[in-house]
Write a protein that holds these residues in place. Structure first.
Motif, PDB file in Angstrom:
ATOM      1  N   GLY A 278       9.659 -27.233  -2.055  1.00 12.07           N
ATOM      2  CA  GLY A 278       8.761 -28.149  -2.801  1.00 12.07           C
ATOM      3  C   GLY A 278       7.525 -27.930  -2.201  1.00 12.07           C
ATOM      4  N   TYR A 279       7.228 -27.711  -1.119  1.00 11.51           N
ATOM      5  CA  TYR A 279       6.381 -27.783  -0.268  1.00 11.51           C
ATOM      6  C   TYR A 279       6.206 -26.519   1.121  1.00 11.51           C
ATOM      7  CZ  TYR A 279       2.651 -28.955   3.455  1.00 11.51           C
ATOM      8  OH  TYR A 279       1.713 -28.805   4.357  1.00 11.51           O
ATOM      9  N   VAL A 280       5.179 -25.654   1.266  1.00 12.78           N
ATOM     10  CA  VAL A 280       5.162 -24.873   2.273  1.00 12.78           C
ATOM     11  C   VAL A 280       4.131 -24.879   3.408  1.00 12.78           C
ATOM     12  CG1 VAL A 280       5.395 -22.290   2.266  1.00 12.78           C
ATOM     13  CG2 VAL A 280       6.435 -23.225   0.498  1.00 12.78           C
ATOM     14  N   ALA A 281       4.458 -24.645   4.372  1.00  9.06           N
ATOM     15  CA  ALA A 281       3.358 -24.543   5.517  1.00  9.06           C
ATOM     16  C   ALA A 281       3.795 -23.647   6.376  1.00  9.06           C
ATOM     17  CB  ALA A 281       3.189 -25.914   6.090  1.00  9.06           C
ATOM     18  N   LEU A 282       2.860 -22.412   6.528  1.00 17.95           N
ATOM     19  CA  LEU A 282       3.142 -21.323   7.702  1.00 17.95           C
ATOM     20  C   LEU A 282       2.212 -21.642   8.667  1.00 17.95           C
ATOM     21  CD1 LEU A 282       3.365 -18.487   5.067  1.00 17.95           C
ATOM     22  CD2 LEU A 282       5.369 -20.101   5.868  1.00 17.95           C
ATOM     23  N   VAL A 283       2.553 -21.813   9.922  1.00 20.50           N
ATOM     24  CA  VAL A 283       1.846 -22.375  11.219  1.00 20.50           C
ATOM     25  C   VAL A 283       2.244 -21.230  12.291  1.00 20.50           C
ATOM     26  CG1 VAL A 283       1.277 -23.858  12.959  1.00 20.50           C
ATOM     27  CG2 VAL A 283       1.584 -24.637  10.638  1.00 20.50           C
ATOM     28  N   GLN A 284       1.124 -20.577  12.503  1.00 12.80           N
ATOM     29  CA  GLN A 284       1.393 -19.511  13.852  1.00 12.80           C
ATOM     30  C   GLN A 284       2.430 -18.561  13.364  1.00 12.80           C
ATOM     31  OE1 GLN A 284      -0.402 -20.367  17.556  1.00 12.80           O
ATOM     32  NE2 GLN A 284       1.755 -19.894  18.260  1.00 12.80           N
ATOM     33  N   SER A 285       2.767 -18.169  12.093  1.00 14.34           N
ATOM     34  CA  SER A 285       3.784 -17.316  11.817  1.00 14.34           C
ATOM     35  C   SER A 285       3.436 -15.588  11.330  1.00 14.34           C
ATOM     36  CB  SER A 285       4.431 -17.967  10.505  1.00 14.34           C
ATOM     37  OG  SER A 285       5.091 -19.057  11.033  1.00 14.34           O
ATOM     38  N   TYR A 286       4.251 -15.023  11.234  1.00 11.58           N
ATOM     39  CA  TYR A 286       4.237 -13.700  10.836  1.00 11.58           C
ATOM     40  C   TYR A 286       5.136 -13.237   9.894  1.00 11.58           C
ATOM     41  CZ  TYR A 286       3.888  -8.468  11.968  1.00 11.58           C
ATOM     42  OH  TYR A 286       3.806  -7.230  11.757  1.00 11.58           O
ATOM     43  N   ASN A 287       4.748 -12.498   9.035  1.00 10.75           N
ATOM     44  CA  ASN A 287       5.432 -11.514   7.927  1.00 10.75           C
ATOM     45  C   ASN A 287       6.414 -12.442   7.375  1.00 10.75           C
ATOM     46  OD1 ASN A 287       6.305  -9.147   6.533  1.00 10.75           O
ATOM     47  ND2 ASN A 287       8.027  -8.928   8.140  1.00 10.75           N
ATOM     48  N   ILE A 288       5.702 -13.613   6.581  1.00 12.42           N
ATOM     49  CA  ILE A 288       6.752 -14.590   5.958  1.00 12.42           C
ATOM     50  C   ILE A 288       6.317 -14.434   4.170  1.00 12.42           C
ATOM     51  CG2 ILE A 288       7.216 -17.002   5.285  1.00 12.42           C
ATOM     52  CD1 ILE A 288       7.773 -15.946   8.314  1.00 12.42           C
ATOM     53  N   THR A 289       7.372 -14.302   3.635  1.00 10.87           N
ATOM     54  CA  THR A 289       7.293 -14.044   2.102  1.00 10.87           C
ATOM     55  C   THR A 289       7.418 -15.423   1.318  1.00 10.87           C
ATOM     56  OG1 THR A 289       7.980 -11.874   2.186  1.00 10.87           O
ATOM     57  CG2 THR A 289       8.200 -12.947   0.118  1.00 10.87           C
ATOM     58  N   VAL A 290       6.490 -15.629   0.486  1.00 19.39           N
ATOM     59  CA  VAL A 290       6.496 -17.018  -0.351  1.00 19.39           C
ATOM     60  C   VAL A 290       6.404 -16.673  -1.923  1.00 19.39           C
ATOM     61  CG1 VAL A 290       5.646 -19.090  -0.774  1.00 19.39           C
ATOM     62  CG2 VAL A 290       5.374 -18.349   1.456  1.00 19.39           C
ATOM     63  N   LYS A 291       7.415 -16.314  -2.463  1.00 24.53           N
ATOM     64  CA  LYS A 291       7.337 -16.077  -3.863  1.00 24.53           C
ATOM     65  C   LYS A 291       8.119 -16.653  -4.978  1.00 24.53           C
ATOM     66  CE  LYS A 291      10.928 -12.249  -3.551  1.00 24.53           C
ATOM     67  NZ  LYS A 291      11.356 -11.085  -3.727  1.00 24.53           N
ATOM     68  N   GLU A 292       7.570 -16.671  -6.153  1.00 25.22           N
ATOM     69  CA  GLU A 292       8.221 -17.234  -7.247  1.00 25.22           C
ATOM     70  C   GLU A 292       8.731 -18.586  -7.181  1.00 25.22           C
ATOM     71  OE1 GLU A 292      11.372 -14.312  -8.281  1.00 25.22           O
ATOM     72  OE2 GLU A 292       9.868 -12.670  -8.512  1.00 25.22           O
ATOM     73  N   LEU A 293       7.660 -19.480  -6.510  1.00 24.66           N
ATOM     74  CA  LEU A 293       8.139 -20.801  -6.426  1.00 24.66           C
ATOM     75  C   LEU A 293       7.267 -21.859  -7.202  1.00 24.66           C
ATOM     76  CD1 LEU A 293       8.058 -21.115  -2.458  1.00 24.66           C
ATOM     77  CD2 LEU A 293      10.214 -20.456  -4.056  1.00 24.66           C
ATOM     78  N   GLU A 294       7.563 -23.029  -7.550  1.00 24.06           N
ATOM     79  CA  GLU A 294       7.002 -23.948  -8.155  1.00 24.06           C
ATOM     80  C   GLU A 294       6.390 -25.055  -7.256  1.00 24.06           C
ATOM     81  OE1 GLU A 294       6.663 -26.439 -12.219  1.00 24.06           O
ATOM     82  OE2 GLU A 294       8.666 -26.548 -11.192  1.00 24.06           O
ATOM     83  N   LEU A 295       5.171 -25.189  -6.726  1.00 20.76           N
ATOM     84  CA  LEU A 295       4.802 -25.977  -5.840  1.00 20.76           C
ATOM     85  C   LEU A 295       3.603 -26.894  -6.296  1.00 20.76           C
ATOM     86  CD1 LEU A 295       4.422 -23.048  -3.126  1.00 20.76           C
ATOM     87  CD2 LEU A 295       6.243 -24.914  -3.235  1.00 20.76           C
ATOM     88  N   LYS A 296       3.957 -28.070  -6.305  1.00 18.90           N
ATOM     89  CA  LYS A 296       2.959 -29.120  -7.136  1.00 18.90           C
ATOM     90  C   LYS A 296       2.973 -30.604  -6.317  1.00 18.90           C
ATOM     91  CE  LYS A 296       6.574 -30.396 -10.518  1.00 18.90           C
ATOM     92  NZ  LYS A 296       6.821 -30.706 -11.795  1.00 18.90           N
TER      93      LYS A 296
END
Length: 809
Positions: A278-296
């Motif tokens: 429901g929430y996504v944060a990528l901090v100092q990360s590499y090669n992460i996939t975020v797909k087909e989510l509902e984020l609100k």
């Protein structure tokens, strides 16, 4: 440029940068009269207060209607279910420098602050009910190792707030229905939030957008969140800061927003965010996939900080403060996302070399914004119905180097983002225009809604006759930065935060523009800009002319009418500007000036400016206003401040002169020539109809006429009324012109045709063109000659078929 970013270009950035140490959190609670004290010696003051002491335990025996200040450490205060009632101000319990104090089982309501701790350690606040406080339920400043647990904190402005505090625990509390924020952690470290229910906060009133949240970690690091339930808040969860350490948090998926897990990745590689996020944060990360989510309904739908080579694709991102936010992140791909109804759709800050493609970005405040982020590639993005569709910001040329082609659209029209182009004209179909390091570009006859025309490091270009309207917080109607020798004229700009804004730009000409309804900064603003010419513009119903740190500009013949809040003319740190023949009419504040010395008139008799609030009279004339007779100039100066005055204020609004010095005029009827500008002056002579003369100076308004000082061809010099004067017609072409064109025609035949036997035809055409009567169009013979000449060039055997009137000269 920095000024703009602080004001307006940087509204989205400001939301992220402003700490909540402002009004709410730097103001320490103040004691009120009637306060109850638990003194350092353990005594209760006054002793009649309904509190029973048993050693170090203090128990309420009745409701209390005053504040309580605790001056003794290592005690227990038991409210026993009674109410501590305030009257809308003050502090329920106030602890400063106290340690080991327990406050429990109290019903606290109606204060500014329910419980306030400052520089206090190892205290416990538990099982209290805190409601209806006008500022804050529990506030903690510069304090550590305190425990806030099992409290109900509802219907306050802010629920719980920590500032400059560390190693505190906030657990198992109900934090609900607070109008601005549930839990705020500001500039605080190593705190723990666990098992709290944080619901329906942030709906009661307007505030800074990041404050309207369930939980906000701001400028803080190394806090731990476990098993917190955030639901129904305007924005459930947000982390903000300025440096990498502010984003180092220990937040696992046991925390939820509206029933979905928070995925807060720090130092992760080669992973995919699970589908239940429901929430996504990528901090100092590499090669992460975020797909087909509902984020609100969060501060960020997706946050990337110092993250590379990741893919954000095919997500639905809506109703967040920021839809997608990249900071110090590069080589990421953002594609195929539906980003809608966020305050800011897609925002890149200090993030170069990313790809944005195929996104639908609609109905946001800001659609796509690139700030100090270079070499990003944008393709096939649909940007529509945002208050500000697309914006690029920066301070150096590199910041504006982007690869944005016309496959990207705003409101269905293509984006023209040109770099290093020259000698071209932007298509009238453009929906967005930015010129970067360009030369001699024309932007003309565009109709733009919600978009500005922007020039960065651009020269010798023309921005003319465009209509720009209805933008909300864009950089301006026309934004000119670090650019020179451009002409901006005939544009119509309405209903925005900026009209025409010059930033660090020089030798530009701004004229003939109509600007209305500007809301935030001047209709025309010069910031750090010099040697510009601003004339014949009309600025109404908003904010007027503003000069900040700008010098040696010419400001003439503008009308600034009915503007508000320093609406006429605002000048700060700007000297050596020449300002005259302007009309300042019925502005809320005609002028505000500081640290500036400027020239306010064109000497006598030309005069200065018209000020609608000038109260002087006009009974005299002359350079010292001590000669008999009025002259349309006030007899006393218009005083601006001790360093600035308009020596020759105009009694009536300036009107653009019919003639100019050196114009040749002629009389349209018999006309008197007088010794001075007015009917009271003696007649020197009378010119008969058709007499010509050269304008020396003027006009001066007197006795209902504009008077011009003229040197007539018969040797008479004096003043005549404009009503019986007109520009003399231009004399017919001289014989030299015939020779010039004839030689040019023969040269054309030689160079174009490679032969001279058609030179006779060339001569025939030129001669026919000159054998016309004065002021009449060319005759049929001249047209025939043009037809022959034209058709020979196209088809030597078919010149008789040439369309009539196809003139080539």
């Amino acid at each position: 440029m920095e000024l703009l970013r602080k004001l307006f270009s940087g509204i989205m950035l400001t939301l992220l940068l402003i700490s909540m140490l402002g009004l709410m959190f730097n103001i320490q609670p103040v004691k009120a009269s009637g306060t109850i004290y638990i003194r350092a010696d353990g005594s209760i003051d006054p002793p009649t207060a309904p509190i029973q002491r048993d050693g170090d335990i203090y128990t309420f025996t009745d409701n209390i209607y005053d504040e309580i200040v605790v001056e003794k450490s290592n005690i227990i205060i038991d409210g026993a279910g009674y109410t501590l009632q305030g009257s809308g101000s003050g502090t329920g319990f106030w602890l400063y420098g106290m340690n080991g104090v327990t406050i429990k089982r109290s019903n606290i309501q109606g204060f500014s602050y329910g419980i306030a701790l400052s520089h206090s350690f190892y205290n416990s606040l538990s099982e209290n009910t805190i409601i209806n406080c006008t500022l804050m339920g529990i506030g903690v400043w510069s304090s550590s190792h305190n425990i806030i647990s099992n409290n109900s904190i509802t219907n306050n402005k802010y629920g719980v707030h920590l500032s400059d505090s560390q190693s505190n625990t906030i657990s198992e509390n109900i934090v609900a229905n607070n109008s601005i924020q549930g839990v705020g952690i500001d500039s605080s470290f190593y705190n723990t939030l666990a098992g709290n229910n944080i619901i329906n906060n942030g709906w009661g009133e307007s505030g800074l957008l990041e404050e309207l949240s369930g939980v906000h970690l701001c400028y803080s690091s190394n806090n731990t969140l476990r098993n917190n339930r955030m639901a129904g808040n305007r924005y459930n969860f947000m982390v903000s800061g300025r440096v990498l350490s502010h984003f180092f948090q220990d937040v696992d998926e046991s925390n939820t927003v509206n029933g979905k897990s928070i995925y807060y990745f720090v130092n992760r590689r080669n992973a995919e965010v699970p589908f239940d996020a429901g929430y996504v944060a990528l901090v100092q990360s590499y090669n992460i996939t975020v797909k087909e989510l509902e984020l609100k309904n969060n501060g960020h739908g997706i946050l990337l900080f110092n993250t590379t080579n990741s893919e954000i694709t095919n997500n639905s991102i809506r109703n967040n403060t920021y839809g997608v936010f990249l900071w110090y992140s590069s080589n990421n791909t953002i594609s195929g996302n539906n980003v809608t109804n966020n305050v800011s759709g897609i925002r890149l800050e200090d993030s170069p070399s990313n790809i944005l493609s195929g996104n639908s970005v609609t109905n946001n405040g800001l659609g796509i914004g690139l700030s100090s982020s270079s070499n990003n590639v944008l393709r096939n993005n649909i940007i529509a119905d945002n208050s500000d569709n697309f914006r690029v910001e920066g301070s150096v040329l590199l910041d504006f180097i982007q690869d944005v082609d016309t496959s990207n659209t705003v409101d269905g029209k293509p984006i023209y983002y040109w770099i290093n182009r020259q000698n071209e004209e932007v298509s009238p179909s453009a929906g967005y225009v930015t010129l970067v390091n360009c030369t001699n570009i024309t932007v003309k006859n565009l109709g733009l809604d919600n978009e500005a025309i922007r020039l960065f490091f651009t020269r010798n270009s023309t921005i003319a006759q465009n209509t720009v309207t209805n933008y909300l917080y864009g950089d301006g109607g026309i934004w000119v930065s670090n650019s020179s020798n451009n002409n901006v004229y005939g544009n119509n700009i309405t209903n925005g935060w900026f009209g025409i804004y010059l930033d660090s730009s020089s030798y530009n000409t701004i004229y003939g523009n109509t600007i209305a309804g500007i809301l935030e900064v001047g209709g025309i603003t010069l910031s750090g800009s010099s040697y510009n010419n601003v004339h014949d513009n009309t600025i109404t119903d908003g904010l007027g002319l503003w000069l900040w740190g700008s010098s040696n500009n010419m400001i003439t013949q503008n009308t600034v009418d009915a503007n508000s809040w320093y609406g006429g003319l605002q000048i700060s740190g700007s000297s050596n500007n020449v300002i005259y023949h302007n009309n300042f009419v019925m502005n809320r504040d005609q002028i505000y000036i500081s640290d500036s010395v400027n020239v306010w008139d064109d000497s006598y008799p030309s005069g200065g400016n018209f000020w609608s609030n000038y109260t002087g009279i006009d009974e005299f004339s002359g350079p010292n206003q001590d000669e008999p007779g009025s002259d349309g100039i006030g007899d006393t100066p218009y005083i601006i401040d001790e360093d600035n005055q308009d020596r020759y204020p105009l009694m009536n609004p300036w009107k653009k002169a019919t003639f100019m010095a050196s114009d040749v005029v002629r009389t349209t009827d018999d006309l008197n020539v007088r010794e001075g500008p007015g009917l009271s002056y003696a007649v020197i002579d009378t010119m008969i109809k058709g007499n010509e003369g050269v304008v020396l100076s003027g006009p001066i308004e007197a006795d209902g006429y504009n008077w011009w000082y003229i040197n007539y061809s018969v040797g008479v010099v004096g003043w005549s009324a404009e009503n019986w004067l007109e520009l003399a017609p231009t004399p017919p072409s001289s014989p030299q012109n015939f020779v010039y064109w004839a030689e040019g025609a023969i040269e054309w035949a030689m160079n174009r045709l490679g032969r001279n036997d058609w030179s006779g035809l060339c001569m025939r055409f030129v001669a026919n063109a000159f054998m016309q009567k004065e002021h009449e169009p060319a005759g049929y013979n001249a047209i025939d000659g043009a037809r022959e000449f034209y058709r020979f060039d196209q088809d030597p055997n078919g010149w008789l078929k040439a369309p009539k009137g196809a003139l080539i000269f």
